[in-house]
Structures are given as structure tokens and as C-alpha cells.
Design an enzyme around this catalytic site. Structure first.
Site, PDB file in Angstrom:
ATOM      1  N   HIS A 247       7.587  -7.487  -0.973  1.00  0.00           N
ATOM      2  CA  HIS A 247       7.892  -7.199   0.430  1.00  0.00           C
ATOM      3  C   HIS A 247       7.224  -8.155   1.438  1.00  0.00           C
ATOM      4  O   HIS A 247       7.867  -8.717   2.301  1.00  0.00           O
ATOM      5  CB  HIS A 247       7.447  -5.765   0.752  1.00  0.00           C
TER       6      HIS A 247
HETATM    7  O1  RIB Z   1       6.227  -0.655   1.152  1.00  0.00           O
HETATM    8  C1  RIB Z   1       5.786  -1.944   0.812  1.00  0.00           C
HETATM    9  C2  RIB Z   1       4.489  -2.254   1.486  1.00  0.00           C
HETATM   10  O2  RIB Z   1       3.500  -1.333   1.038  1.00  0.00           O
HETATM   11  C3  RIB Z   1       3.944  -3.645   1.132  1.00  0.00           C
HETATM   12  O3  RIB Z   1       3.221  -4.142   2.222  1.00  0.00           O
HETATM   13  C4  RIB Z   1       3.027  -3.361  -0.022  1.00  0.00           C
HETATM   14  O4  RIB Z   1       1.960  -4.316  -0.126  1.00  0.00           O
HETATM   15  C5  RIB Z   1       2.464  -2.043   0.373  1.00  0.00           C
HETATM   16  O5  RIB Z   1       1.408  -2.283   1.307  1.00  0.00           O
END
Ligand code: RIB
Ligand code: CA
Length: 320
Positions: A247
Site C-alpha cells: 500500500h
Molecule cells: O491498510 C494498509 C495500511 O496499514 C498500510 O499503511 C500498512 O502499512 C498498514 O499500516
């Protein structure tokens, strides 16, 4: 001209890839890193940030944030990111020293140093940015722009059925940040799950990380490869197959380049009272609230081009 960034992260595996990408680019000046509790407890996040900064040559101050969210117990994701936050990676104790300021104070000081210049990048829960707003309510006007990885608008959650992790860990903080930045000179860019889950690492991606580690001997390449293998194992155990949804790097790359995704304005707020939906990010597509849009939501992601770009930057940057 380097882009000045403050990175607030809950390092974690995809946070680590994002930090490595930013350091490997050569045209980004990381002015500060704030360690935020989320994927793992804040002490482990902070150790990870100190170690990565030491190995990547990031000289910026690194401050430890709050131990817990604003209004609920901390939940962590040891299953997703491993007990120390970087999966199977062997993590020596960092030699880098931390900045003694709180994470919230570091936000405020770095923004005040050069008003209107620094881009904020939030890759974890919003706890410390919300605390920074209590110190300096004018913070939105002191930043050039804010980019956030968080939320799920028309997409299932990855934490609750309708909630995304960074918002679910601290819904009050996310709600306060979105409210405060509604008055910012430019709307925050929000990379929600519908955008970030179009980025899928496959076995061939994992093999490129492993080849980078084997070929360069760079300690960060080894950490990322070992961390990523855990992340694949988690996705498989979660029924998603031998892949990894990564992400944070997409939001980081878009913050720097403006590329790999488009944006569209939307009014977004956070559900705090829902029995089933607490932590849900709600988008008002039809303007029922009568509020102007307060985010620019990432859309139309060029995911394959982004993954190729990400690997290219890391392979060049970690090979020197
Ligand atoms: O939902 C994904 C997010 O949550 C990303 O930033 C991952 O590192 C967690 O922090
Ligand atoms: Ca994160």
C-alpha cells in the site's frame, strides 16, 4: 530541486519499502520521520525507522510518537508484519540515535521551519498528526500538501468489514485530521484501499527483491526481501493467494511524482459511533452533507507501470 518530505509511518513491511524507495530516489529530502504505533508497537516501529535510516543514509531527525491511539487501546498486526514489524528480517540494534522530541512536536517544528514548503506523508495511523494539530492548529496552512495512505471508500475494509487499518487503529485521529485539513490550502491526497490494492506483488516481484539482495549484498535489500516473504505468507494464509498488496509505496511515489494515479475530489469523513462500522471512511458522492470535497482521492492507478517504476528505483538506488 529536492522535494522536502516529513514521513509519518508505522514501519511495517510496506512502510519500509516506501522509505527505501524515497531514499533511493535521490530527489527527495526527508526532513523528518515520525514513528507511529500501528503495525507493531511504537518502540518496534521506532527501532525499524532508526535502523532503516542508518542503513539508507537518511540523516533526518527521527522522533518516537505516542504509545497508544487517542481514544482506544492499541491494536497491532503482528500476523501481517511479524512481531518486530519486518517479517523474517534479521534486525540488528540500530546505532542511529533518536531525536528527543515527540513525534507531534517534530511535525510542528519541521512545518514551522519552512512554512508552506514541506510535504507531509502519512503511511500509518493519524495519532501523532492529530496530536501535532493540538500543539499547532495552523499546521495545515504550514505544510505544502498532505498525502495519506488510508481508508476504503467503495471497497471492503482490510481490518473490519468496512474499515482500513490506518484509520481503524485510531478513528478519532483520522477524523480530526480530515476535519482540520478541510481548511488546508490544498486538499489532502488520499490513497485508499481501492487504489492501493490494485498494486499486487507476485512471485516474480518477490524474486526481483531476492535477486537484488543476493546481487548487491545491500543490508536493506536483504531486509526487504526477508520482510516481503513474510508478507506473501500472510496474504496466502488470509486466503488472498501467493501475492502481496503493498500500500504505502504507491502513495509515496504519487506524492513525489504526481504519477501512477489520477485523483478526484470527494467529501470524506470517518464513522466513530457505528456498532459495525466504527473506523469506516465514508465518501459523500452525491453531496448529501452539503460540504465541499475535503480530499483528492487516488483513482485510475497505473499499477503495473508503478511496480516496474518502484523496482527500477530500488534496483538502481540499492545497487550503489
Ligand atoms: O491498510 C494498509 C495500511 O496499514 C498500510 O499503511 C500498512 O502499512 C498498514 O499500516
Ligand atoms: Ca503503514
Amino acid at each position: 530541486m529536492s522535494l522536502p518530505l516529513l514521513v509519518d509511518c508505522d514501519t511495517g513491511i510496506d512502510d519500509a519499502i516506501a522509505l527505501s524507495y524515497l531514499a533511493a530516489r535521490g530527489d527527495v529530502e526527508i526532513r523528518g520521520i515520525v514513528s507511529t504505533a500501528g503495525n507493531v508497537e511504537v518502540a518496534a516501529v521506532h527501532r525499524n525507522n532508526l535502523l532503516l535510516a542508518q542503513l539508507l543514509g537518511i540523516a533526518a531527525p527521527i522522533s518516537c510518537g505516542a504509545e497508544a491511539p487517542l481514544a482506544q487501546e492499541l491494536m497491532t498486526a503482528d500476523d501481517t508484519h511479524g512481531p518486530q514489524g519486518l517479517g523474517h528480517a534479521a534486525l540488528p540494534a540500530p546505532r542511529r540515535r533518536a531525536d528527543p522530541r515527540s513525534g507531534a512536536q517534530l511535525w510542528v517544528d519541521i512545518a514551522r521551519e519552512h512554512p508552506g514548503e514541506v510535504v507531509g506523508l502519512v503511511l500509518g495511523p493519524h495519532t501523532n498528526l492529530a496530536l501535532a494539530l493540538e500543539i499547532e492548529p495552523e499546521l495545515p496552512g504550514l505544510l505544502k500538501r498532505l498525502h495519506i495512505m488510508g481508508g476504503a471508500i467503495h471497497h471492503r475494509g482490510n481490518t473490519g468489514p468496512t474499515s482500513e487499518w490506518n484509520v481503524a487503529v485510531d478513528p478519532e485521529a483520522a477524523q480530526r485530521v480530515l476535519a482540520a485539513f478541510s481548511a488546508a490550502p490544498t486538499r489532502p491526497v488520499l490513497g485508499a484501499l481501492e487504489a492501493t490494492e490494485t498494486v499486487r506483488f507476485t512471485q516474480s516481484t518477490l524474486e526481483r527483491f531476492e535477486a537484488l539482495a543476493a546481487g548487491t549484498g545491500h543490508p536493506v535489500a536483504a531486509i526487504l526481501a526477508d520482510a516481503l516473504r513474510w508478507y506473501f505468507e500472510f496474504h496466502q494464509a488470509d486466503g488472498l493467494g501467493w501475492i502481496a498488496h503493498v500500500h504505502d509505496p504507491l502513495v509515496a511515489a504519487h506524492a513525489v511524482t504526481g504519477d501512477f494515479a489520477s485523483t478526484r475530489p470527494l467529501a470524506v469523513d470517518v464513522e466513530l459511533a457505528g456498532t459495525l462500522t466504527r473506523g469506516q471512511t465514508v465518501g459523500d458522492e452525491l453531496g448529501r452533507w452539503g460540504r465541499p470535497p475535503n480530499v483528492d482521492l487516488l483513482t485510475e492507478v497505473r499499477a503495473d507501470a508503478f511496480v516496474e517504476h518502484l523496482l527500477g528505483v530500488l534496483e538502481r538506488g540499492l545497487s550503489t
